[in-house]
Design a protein around this motif. Structure first.
Motif, PDB file in Angstrom:
ATOM      1  N   VAL A 154       0.840  -1.200   0.000  1.00 14.32           N
ATOM      2  CA  VAL A 154       0.000   0.000   0.000  1.00 14.32           C
ATOM      3  C   VAL A 154       0.874   1.249   0.000  1.00 14.32           C
ATOM      4  N   ALA A 155       1.926   1.224   0.815  1.00  9.55           N
ATOM      5  CA  ALA A 155       2.843   2.372   0.874  1.00  9.55           C
ATOM      6  C   ALA A 155       3.544   2.578  -0.466  1.00  9.55           C
ATOM      7  N   ALA A 156       4.016   1.498  -1.075  1.00 12.04           N
ATOM      8  CA  ALA A 156       4.713   1.603  -2.360  1.00 12.04           C
ATOM      9  C   ALA A 156       3.784   2.151  -3.441  1.00 12.04           C
ATOM     10  N   ASP A 157       2.553   1.661  -3.465  1.00 12.74           N
ATOM     11  CA  ASP A 157       1.586   2.136  -4.458  1.00 12.74           C
ATOM     12  C   ASP A 157       1.271   3.619  -4.274  1.00 12.74           C
ATOM     13  N   ALA A 158       1.292   4.072  -3.013  1.00  9.53           N
ATOM     14  CA  ALA A 158       0.970   5.472  -2.714  1.00  9.53           C
ATOM     15  C   ALA A 158       2.193   6.380  -2.791  1.00  9.53           C
ATOM     16  N   GLY A 159       3.390   5.786  -2.895  1.00  2.88           N
ATOM     17  CA  GLY A 159       4.615   6.568  -2.949  1.00  2.88           C
ATOM     18  C   GLY A 159       4.949   7.259  -1.644  1.00  2.88           C
ATOM     19  N   ILE A 160       4.656   6.581  -0.519  1.00  2.00           N
ATOM     20  CA  ILE A 160       4.942   7.159   0.797  1.00  2.00           C
ATOM     21  C   ILE A 160       5.911   6.256   1.560  1.00  2.00           C
ATOM     22  N   PRO A 161       6.630   6.804   2.549  1.00  2.00           N
ATOM     23  CA  PRO A 161       7.605   5.999   3.306  1.00  2.00           C
ATOM     24  C   PRO A 161       6.939   4.871   4.093  1.00  2.00           C
ATOM     25  N   PHE A 162       7.721   3.797   4.260  1.00  2.00           N
ATOM     26  CA  PHE A 162       7.258   2.628   5.014  1.00  2.00           C
ATOM     27  C   PHE A 162       8.410   2.047   5.810  1.00  2.00           C
ATOM     28  N   VAL A 163       8.118   1.603   7.037  1.00  2.00           N
ATOM     29  CA  VAL A 163       9.052   0.773   7.796  1.00  2.00           C
ATOM     30  C   VAL A 163       8.276  -0.331   8.505  1.00  2.00           C
ATOM     31  N   ALA A 164       8.960  -1.426   8.771  1.00  2.00           N
ATOM     32  CA  ALA A 164       8.414  -2.509   9.577  1.00  2.00           C
ATOM     33  C   ALA A 164       9.208  -2.584  10.876  1.00  2.00           C
ATOM     34  N   ILE A 165       8.490  -2.702  11.981  1.00  2.00           N
ATOM     35  CA  ILE A 165       9.093  -2.799  13.310  1.00  2.00           C
ATOM     36  C   ILE A 165       8.535  -4.071  13.932  1.00  2.00           C
ATOM     37  N   ARG A 166       9.362  -5.113  14.034  1.00  2.00           N
ATOM     38  CA  ARG A 166       8.875  -6.427  14.416  1.00  2.00           C
ATOM     39  C   ARG A 166       9.748  -7.065  15.498  1.00  2.00           C
ATOM     40  N   ALA A 167       9.134  -7.494  16.573  1.00  2.00           N
ATOM     41  CA  ALA A 167       9.843  -8.175  17.658  1.00  2.00           C
ATOM     42  C   ALA A 167       9.616  -9.678  17.550  1.00  2.00           C
ATOM     43  N   ILE A 168      10.676 -10.427  17.729  1.00  2.00           N
ATOM     44  CA  ILE A 168      10.568 -11.893  17.652  1.00  2.00           C
ATOM     45  C   ILE A 168       9.744 -12.419  18.822  1.00  2.00           C
ATOM     46  N   VAL A 169       8.736 -13.244  18.497  1.00  2.00           N
ATOM     47  CA  VAL A 169       7.892 -13.845  19.525  1.00  2.00           C
ATOM     48  C   VAL A 169       8.193 -15.336  19.691  1.00  2.00           C
ATOM     49  N   ASP A 170       8.515 -16.027  18.608  1.00  2.00           N
ATOM     50  CA  ASP A 170       8.859 -17.447  18.735  1.00  2.00           C
ATOM     51  C   ASP A 170      10.117 -17.759  17.934  1.00  2.00           C
ATOM     52  N   PRO A 171      11.048 -18.479  18.553  1.00  2.00           N
ATOM     53  CA  PRO A 171      12.302 -18.831  17.876  1.00  2.00           C
ATOM     54  C   PRO A 171      12.079 -19.960  16.876  1.00  2.00           C
ATOM     55  N   VAL A 172      13.121 -20.303  16.147  1.00  2.00           N
ATOM     56  CA  VAL A 172      13.013 -21.363  15.140  1.00  2.00           C
ATOM     57  C   VAL A 172      12.580 -22.675  15.771  1.00  2.00           C
ATOM     58  N   ASP A 173      13.107 -22.991  16.941  1.00  2.00           N
ATOM     59  CA  ASP A 173      12.877 -24.304  17.547  1.00  2.00           C
ATOM     60  C   ASP A 173      11.595 -24.425  18.354  1.00  2.00           C
ATOM     61  N   PHE A 174      10.804 -23.348  18.422  1.00  2.00           N
ATOM     62  CA  PHE A 174       9.536 -23.439  19.154  1.00  2.00           C
ATOM     63  C   PHE A 174       8.472 -22.647  18.414  1.00  2.00           C
ATOM     64  N   SER A 175       7.364 -23.303  18.103  1.00  2.00           N
ATOM     65  CA  SER A 175       6.295 -22.667  17.342  1.00  2.00           C
ATOM     66  C   SER A 175       4.948 -22.959  17.985  1.00  2.00           C
ATOM     67  N   PRO A 176       3.958 -22.102  17.762  1.00  2.00           N
ATOM     68  CA  PRO A 176       2.618 -22.407  18.269  1.00  2.00           C
ATOM     69  C   PRO A 176       2.063 -23.632  17.558  1.00  2.00           C
ATOM     70  N   PRO A 177       1.536 -24.617  18.283  1.00  2.00           N
ATOM     71  CA  PRO A 177       0.985 -25.804  17.623  1.00  2.00           C
ATOM     72  C   PRO A 177      -0.236 -25.446  16.794  1.00  2.00           C
ATOM     73  N   GLU A 178      -0.411 -26.153  15.685  1.00  2.00           N
ATOM     74  CA  GLU A 178      -1.521 -25.851  14.781  1.00  2.00           C
ATOM     75  C   GLU A 178      -2.865 -25.962  15.484  1.00  2.00           C
ATOM     76  N   ALA A 179      -2.995 -26.904  16.411  1.00  2.00           N
ATOM     77  CA  ALA A 179      -4.265 -27.091  17.116  1.00  2.00           C
ATOM     78  C   ALA A 179      -4.664 -25.835  17.895  1.00  2.00           C
ATOM     79  N   LEU A 180      -3.677 -25.110  18.403  1.00  2.00           N
ATOM     80  CA  LEU A 180      -3.969 -23.930  19.218  1.00  2.00           C
ATOM     81  C   LEU A 180      -4.635 -22.824  18.417  1.00  2.00           C
ATOM     82  N   LEU A 181      -4.384 -22.771  17.124  1.00  2.00           N
ATOM     83  CA  LEU A 181      -4.903 -21.682  16.301  1.00  2.00           C
ATOM     84  C   LEU A 181      -6.428 -21.636  16.308  1.00  2.00           C
ATOM     85  N   SER A 182      -7.067 -22.784  16.538  1.00  2.00           N
ATOM     86  CA  SER A 182      -8.532 -22.819  16.581  1.00  2.00           C
ATOM     87  C   SER A 182      -9.089 -22.114  17.805  1.00  2.00           C
ATOM     88  N   ALA A 183      -8.231 -21.809  18.785  1.00  2.00           N
ATOM     89  CA  ALA A 183      -8.678 -21.128  20.009  1.00  2.00           C
ATOM     90  C   ALA A 183      -8.274 -19.661  20.027  1.00  2.00           C
TER      91      ALA A 183
END
Length: 254
Positions: A152-181
């Motif tokens: 959306v930012a690129a299409d509009a020609g305006i600045p964009f940044v992403a600010i993202r904090a790691i919540v789960d490492p490579v070796d630990f992920s939310p189980p698929e079953a949990l997503l239903s809750a």
């Protein structure tokens, strides 16, 4: 007035900026120069939120929230400030002047990583999925919303940044079953969760690890806001873009 628009998918992310009860897809004031829209999870929802912010006249966009690690070196709480966003074989730009300004401000307080942020259409629930995506696009982390906001930012020609904090490492992920809750805005269906616990589809230990990861990620996101402000040190970037044509130039670097 130059104003930035922030898209967050989850309530737990949005409340790191402003401690309000925010309805999904409603734009709220999060500061003199900041408007926030809670999108809920997924690229379509994020795109809708970014477009709604554009209707409010924002001059720049931020994707703010958590991400999954695709690199073994990253742990919960590490901050990812990507230089580009990878989606469907395309590389979407980040405003590098703005991104580098943030890194300069934040690196004294937090562990900051650059690189590529990959787009994922669904939560990554295994080490194999994470490593495969990381190797395919050369990315260090992934989320589900940043690519849509960047587009959306690129299409509009305006600045964009992403600010993202790691919540789960490579070796630990939310189980698929949990997503239903989990509701799209990150809220929890407690009756469904109890059913999963009773049926042993999800364990208390897993929930504990997930809670620790989210606590670390939220602490990082909160520190970002405390250090850079709710406008994320965007003032000089917006003034520069305004001077070059009222936001017509993104200031991105190839």
């Amino acid at each position: 007035m130059n104003v930035i628009g922030v898209v967050s998918a989850l309530k737990s992310e949005a409340t790191c900026i402003v401690n309000l009860r925010i309805p999904v897809c409603q734009v709220v004031n999060a500061g003199e120069r900041t408007r926030l829209c809670l999108s809920s999870m997924g690229s379509n929802a994020a795109r809708g939120a970014a477009l709604k912010l554009r209707e409010f006249g924002v001059n720049a966009l931020v994707s703010f929230g958590v991400a999954a690690a695709l690199d073994d070196k990253l742990i919960p709480g590490d901050l990812v400030l990507p230089e580009s966003i990878a989606v469907d074989g395309e590389s979407l730009p980040v405003n590098l002047e703005w991104r580098n300004r943030l890194e300069h401000l934040l690196s004294a307080h937090l562990t900051v990583t650059g690189g590529i942020l990959a787009s994922s259409e669904a939560p990554l629930t295994s080490r194999q999925e994470k490593l495969a995506l990381g190797e395919t696009v050369g990315a260090c982390a992934a989320d589900m919303e940043s690519a849509a906001v960047a587009k959306v930012a690129a299409d509009a020609g305006i600045p964009f940044v992403a600010i993202r904090a790691i919540v789960d490492p490579v070796d630990f992920s939310p189980p698929e079953a949990l997503l239903s809750a989990v509701y799209p805005d990150g809220g929890v269906d407690f009756l469904r969760l109890i059913t999963l616990l009773i049926g042993r589809s999800v364990s208390i230990k897993t929930l504990f690890h997930l809670a620790l990861g989210m606590h670390a990620a939220r602490a990082t996101l909160t520190k970002v806001v405390q250090t850079a402000g709710a406008a994320f040190a965007s003032e000089s970037i917006l003034e520069s873009c305004h001077a070059e044509g009222n936001g017509e130039s993104t200031g991105n670097s190839d």
